[in-house]
Scaffold this active site. Structure first.
Site, PDB file in Angstrom:
ATOM      1  N   GLU A 283      58.688  77.335  25.036  1.00  0.00           N
ATOM      2  CA  GLU A 283      58.786  76.616  26.311  1.00  0.00           C
ATOM      3  C   GLU A 283      60.031  76.947  27.104  1.00  0.00           C
ATOM      4  O   GLU A 283      59.991  76.950  28.329  1.00  0.00           O
ATOM      5  CB  GLU A 283      58.646  75.101  26.116  1.00  0.00           C
TER       6      GLU A 283
ATOM      7  N   ARG B 224      61.129  65.763  36.234  1.00  0.00           N
ATOM      8  CA  ARG B 224      59.729  65.331  36.297  1.00  0.00           C
ATOM      9  C   ARG B 224      58.835  66.328  37.032  1.00  0.00           C
ATOM     10  O   ARG B 224      57.615  66.234  36.993  1.00  0.00           O
ATOM     11  CB  ARG B 224      59.633  63.971  36.998  1.00  0.00           C
TER      12      ARG B 224
ATOM     13  N   TRP C 147      55.421  68.014  40.991  1.00  0.00           N
ATOM     14  CA  TRP C 147      54.813  68.862  39.965  1.00  0.00           C
ATOM     15  C   TRP C 147      53.346  68.931  40.354  1.00  0.00           C
ATOM     16  O   TRP C 147      52.624  67.948  40.245  1.00  0.00           O
ATOM     17  CB  TRP C 147      54.994  68.242  38.584  1.00  0.00           C
TER      18      TRP C 147
ATOM     19  N   ASN D  93      53.385  59.311  43.159  1.00  0.00           N
ATOM     20  CA  ASN D  93      53.339  59.925  41.826  1.00  0.00           C
ATOM     21  C   ASN D  93      52.068  59.434  41.155  1.00  0.00           C
ATOM     22  O   ASN D  93      51.856  58.231  41.043  1.00  0.00           O
ATOM     23  CB  ASN D  93      54.577  59.503  41.020  1.00  0.00           C
ATOM     24  N   GLY D  94      51.228  60.382  40.729  1.00  0.00           N
ATOM     25  CA  GLY D  94      49.977  59.987  40.079  1.00  0.00           C
ATOM     26  C   GLY D  94      48.830  60.834  40.598  1.00  0.00           C
ATOM     27  O   GLY D  94      49.054  61.899  41.168  1.00  0.00           O
TER      28      GLY D  94
ATOM     29  N   HIS E  11      46.621  84.670   5.201  1.00  0.00           N
ATOM     30  CA  HIS E  11      45.217  84.444   5.572  1.00  0.00           C
ATOM     31  C   HIS E  11      44.939  84.941   6.987  1.00  0.00           C
ATOM     32  O   HIS E  11      44.198  84.318   7.734  1.00  0.00           O
ATOM     33  CB  HIS E  11      44.869  82.961   5.414  1.00  0.00           C
TER      34      HIS E  11
ATOM     35  N   GLU F 110      57.804  73.073  15.444  1.00  0.00           N
ATOM     36  CA  GLU F 110      58.717  72.619  16.494  1.00  0.00           C
ATOM     37  C   GLU F 110      59.645  73.766  16.944  1.00  0.00           C
ATOM     38  O   GLU F 110      59.906  73.936  18.130  1.00  0.00           O
ATOM     39  CB  GLU F 110      59.520  71.406  15.992  1.00  0.00           C
TER      40      GLU F 110
ATOM     41  N   LYS G   6      59.864  75.268  20.791  1.00  0.00           N
ATOM     42  CA  LYS G   6      61.108  75.319  21.586  1.00  0.00           C
ATOM     43  C   LYS G   6      61.300  76.687  22.230  1.00  0.00           C
ATOM     44  O   LYS G   6      61.608  76.799  23.407  1.00  0.00           O
ATOM     45  CB  LYS G   6      62.339  75.029  20.723  1.00  0.00           C
TER      46      LYS G   6
ATOM     47  N   CYS H  53      55.899  64.200  38.801  1.00  0.00           N
ATOM     48  CA  CYS H  53      56.525  63.992  40.100  1.00  0.00           C
ATOM     49  C   CYS H  53      57.537  62.852  39.995  1.00  0.00           C
ATOM     50  O   CYS H  53      57.370  61.935  39.190  1.00  0.00           O
ATOM     51  CB  CYS H  53      55.556  63.633  41.215  1.00  0.00           C
TER      52      CYS H  53
ATOM     53  N   LYS I 188      58.970  67.028  32.481  1.00  0.00           N
ATOM     54  CA  LYS I 188      59.436  66.238  31.350  1.00  0.00           C
ATOM     55  C   LYS I 188      58.441  65.156  30.963  1.00  0.00           C
ATOM     56  O   LYS I 188      58.211  64.890  29.797  1.00  0.00           O
ATOM     57  CB  LYS I 188      60.775  65.602  31.725  1.00  0.00           C
TER      58      LYS I 188
HETATM   59  C1  F6R Z   1      58.590  69.671  24.160  1.00  0.00           C
HETATM   60  C2  F6R Z   1      58.304  68.599  25.067  1.00  0.00           C
HETATM   61  C3  F6R Z   1      56.907  68.110  25.202  1.00  0.00           C
HETATM   62  C4  F6R Z   1      56.880  66.595  24.939  1.00  0.00           C
HETATM   63  C5  F6R Z   1      55.484  66.031  25.192  1.00  0.00           C
HETATM   64  C6  F6R Z   1      55.409  64.546  24.872  1.00  0.00           C
HETATM   65  O1  F6R Z   1      59.937  69.992  24.141  1.00  0.00           O
HETATM   66  O2  F6R Z   1      59.170  68.094  25.708  1.00  0.00           O
HETATM   67  O3  F6R Z   1      56.054  68.780  24.344  1.00  0.00           O
HETATM   68  O4  F6R Z   1      57.288  66.383  23.621  1.00  0.00           O
HETATM   69  O5  F6R Z   1      55.137  66.227  26.522  1.00  0.00           O
HETATM   70  O6  F6R Z   1      56.306  63.802  25.629  1.00  0.00           O
HETATM   71  P1  F6R Z   1      56.682  62.317  25.250  1.00  0.00           P
HETATM   72  O7  F6R Z   1      57.431  62.361  23.969  1.00  0.00           O
HETATM   73  O8  F6R Z   1      57.541  61.855  26.392  1.00  0.00           O
HETATM   74  O9  F6R Z   1      55.410  61.547  25.127  1.00  0.00           O
END
Ligand code: F6R
Length: 612
Positions: free
Chosen positions: A492, A28, A78, A104-105, A508, A485, A489, A2, A607
């Site tokens: 998501e 957020r 969120w 927020n929280g 395997h 990774e 990508k 949020c 995010k």
């Molecule tokens: C993937 C992504 C998430 C963050 C994860 C950790 O693209 O954005 O998987 O990497 O939530 O976030 P941070 O790095 O902010 O702790």
């Protein structure tokens, strides 16, 4: 998660500041958004909308909301407690509609508080945990908003950053923080409160970061900061070096492509002033105070989650190979529920773009309780993790706005590689090898630029494959975390089911999935494990699988064997995984765009994940 915003200032700016602040914080959370403005006569105008901020803007255009008052609060949500409905949307209000707030929280004891309030006849209008705060403030209110908020805070358990206003005291805002981020932007007769600085920089670069247990009262055009028990606090105003341009798209269609494309520069920024070529060493000002301790460590643990965990996985290999020390990457949501082998001889490096990830904060505290030295690699200046760690290094890559992490991954990986070289030099890493790695790190922006030129080729490949709903990504050794990774990508942002695997893992079990509808993306640079990867690709081809390779420029063997190839420059083995991630980021971007998805704000994600 949020995002919250509060504003005190000029009559004509309240609405724009709140809406623009929300837009900057939309990464957020974007399930719903709302706004409340307190007019001078005590009337409160509020509007809410389900979905993204543009939906709220449409509502605001239709409404008679007061555009000309001094004080307002806003929220982008969120959802945690209660689905994204209008009733659950912030700002929440007390039963007499005099107290309004954004939060927020998570209030962990909200059920018990709700029960107590209900037994006194309070009626709730939402399913949220937040609403209890509004009713509590109302119950304590006796003409002084600050006192009522302070009393309320003694009842709350959990994490919060809140901004509260009262219809009985127009022109006043009270905000408090415990466990969730809160920043105050300070300019002449104008104050912006927000979850992070990106919502503030268009107004001012002068900010105050709040610590847990601090409260700010904005009243009569002035602010005072105290702890929750009302003891006055003197806080330093810090000047942030991000400019407004850094938080905008700079001519690109999406933040994501802007952030992918700027990686040559962000790689350079991550290393600037940190490499001492002559002595084959690395200088991190932020680690000066703990350098001697680091030299005495017997093992390294790298903490992170999501993309930050994958850079930690890469670092695990760097530390063992380059520094010759046992190293382990740990996923933070799991870390404190096991019995991790951590003690005062363990150097724990916490990696986080946002510096706010709740799971990572909890894991750091666990490691600290066990006596470890914890340092950070963080992008967001002044964030929680940057403050709770003993020392640390900033990425210096500007804000990462798009929800999917890209430039943070490459920067984290470079900085971790430099950590390994630094530790290696304390543990007998030869000057020759150290120099060779550092030289190649300095060359990385050029390698990234070369690789980014593949963008239009990768777009064509995405046109060919974007309708596939399943993908496999493989890599080995240094390129195994790249496969993980790459798969993350495309999952998501493209909503494509993807598996990231080690090439050797395929036979395997996973190879049963291979057929003409299951393309594999193979990261296969000409390195020490090249032949093994070629065998893995052969195994796939023998089962009618499609293979798209990320290979070394000019590799004919791979081109003949695979269906499609993306070339990256010839590079050193340690550097290759970082550069090889770029084509996979571009591929995921184009797949998501061609599938018509909201690239910067993928569904269900936020995010900065500030809840466990
Ligand atoms: C993937 C992504 C998430 C963050 C994860 C950790 O693209 O954005 O998987 O990497 O939530 O976030 P941070 O790095 O902010 O702790």
């Amino acid at each position: 998660m949020c995002g919250i915003v509060g504003y005190f200032g000029k009559d004509t700016k309240v609405l724009d500041t709140l809406v623009n602040g929300l837009k900057r914080l939309e990464y957020r959370g974007y399930d719903s958004a709302g706004i409340a403005i307190v007019a001078k006569d005590g009337q409160v105008f509020s509007k809410k909308a389900i979905g993204k901020i543009v939906e709220l803007e449409k509502e605001l255009e239709k409404s008679d909301i007061s555009k000309f008052d001094k004080v307002g609060i806003a929220h982008t949500r969120w959802a945690t407690h209660g689905s994204p409905t209008l009733d659950n949307c912030h700002p929440h209000f007390s039963q007499d509609k005099k107290i309004w707030l954004v939060h927020n929280g998570i209030i962990e004891n909200y059920k018990q508080l709700k029960k107590e309030l209900e037994s006194k006849g309070v009626q709730f209008s939402s399913d949220t945990d937040t609403e209890v705060i509004a009713h509590l403030v109302q119950s304590f209110y006796n003409g002084d908003l600050k006192k009522a908020v302070q009393k309320t805070l003694t009842k709350l358990e959990g994490a919060y950053a809140i901004v509260v206003v009262s219809a009985d005291e127009p022109g006043r805002l009270v905000a408090a923080k415990k466990g969730s981020p809160l920043v105050l932007g300070v300019s002449e007769n104008e104050y912006v409160l927000a979850s992070d600085v990106s919502a503030i920089i268009s107004q001012t670069r002068n900010v105050i970061y709040f610590e847990d247990g601090e409260l700010v009262d904005i009243k009569d055009g002035k602010y005072t900061i105290t702890n929750f028990k009302d003891a006055p606090l003197k806080k330093k105003i810090e000047v942030i070096d991000w400019d407004d341009e850094a938080a905008t798209k700079g001519g690109h269609e999406h933040f994501l492509i802007k952030e992918i494309m700027e990686q040559a520069k962000t790689m350079e920024d991550s290393c600037r002033g940190r490499i001492v070529s002559k002595s084959g060493n690395v200088r991190f000002g932020g680690l000066n105070t703990v350098k001697d301790k680091i030299a005495r460590m017997e093992r390294v643990v790298i903490l992170g989650i999501g993309t930050s965990y994958y850079s930690a996985k890469l670092a695990e290999l760097y530390f063992e190979d380059i520094a010759g020390i046992p190293a382990k990457a740990e996923m933070t949501p799991e870390f404190r529920y096991k019995n991790p082998y951590i003690d005062e001889k363990t150097w724990v490096i916490a990696v986080s773009q946002s510096g706010e990830t709740a799971d990572s904060v909890a894991a750091i505290k666990e490691a600290q309780n066990r006596g470890a030295l914890v340092t950070g690699i963080i992008n967001t200046v002044g964030s929680t993790i940057s403050r709770i760690t003993e020392a640390g290094v900033y990425n210096h890559i500007g804000p990462e706005i798009s929800v999917a992490s890209t430039k943070a991954f490459t920067s984290q990986s470079i900085i971790l590689l430099m950590h390994a070289v630094m530790l290696g030099r304390m543990r007998g890493l030869s000057l020759r090898r150290a120099k060779a790695i550092l030289e190649e790190i300095e060359n990385m922006p050029k390698l990234a630029e070369e690789t980014l030129k593949q963008n239009s080729n990768i777009e064509k490949l995405a046109e060919k494959y974007h309708k596939k709903n399943n993908l496999i990504y493989i890599g080995r050794n240094y390129n195994y975390p790249v496969a993980l990774e790459g798969a993350l990508k495309v999952k998501e942002i493209g909503y494509v089911h993807a598996e990231g695997l080690s090439g050797g893992e395929l036979k395997h079990g996973f190879i049963a999935l291979i057929d003409e509808n299951m393309p594999t993306i193979a990261v296969v640079p000409q390195d020490s494990i090249y032949e093994k990867m070629i065998s893995n690709i052969e195994e796939i081809k023998a089962r009618s699988g499609i293979v798209i390779a990320v290979a070394t420029d000019g590799d004919k063997e791979v081109a003949d064997l695979c269906d499609d190839v993306i070339y990256t420059p010839k590079m050193k083995e340690e550097i290759a995984p970082i550069i090889n991630t770029i084509p996979l980021q571009l591929f995921a971007y184009h797949v998501a765009r061609l599938r018509g998805l909201d690239v910067d704000k993928p569904r269900n994600l936020a995010k900065s994940v500030t809840v466990e």
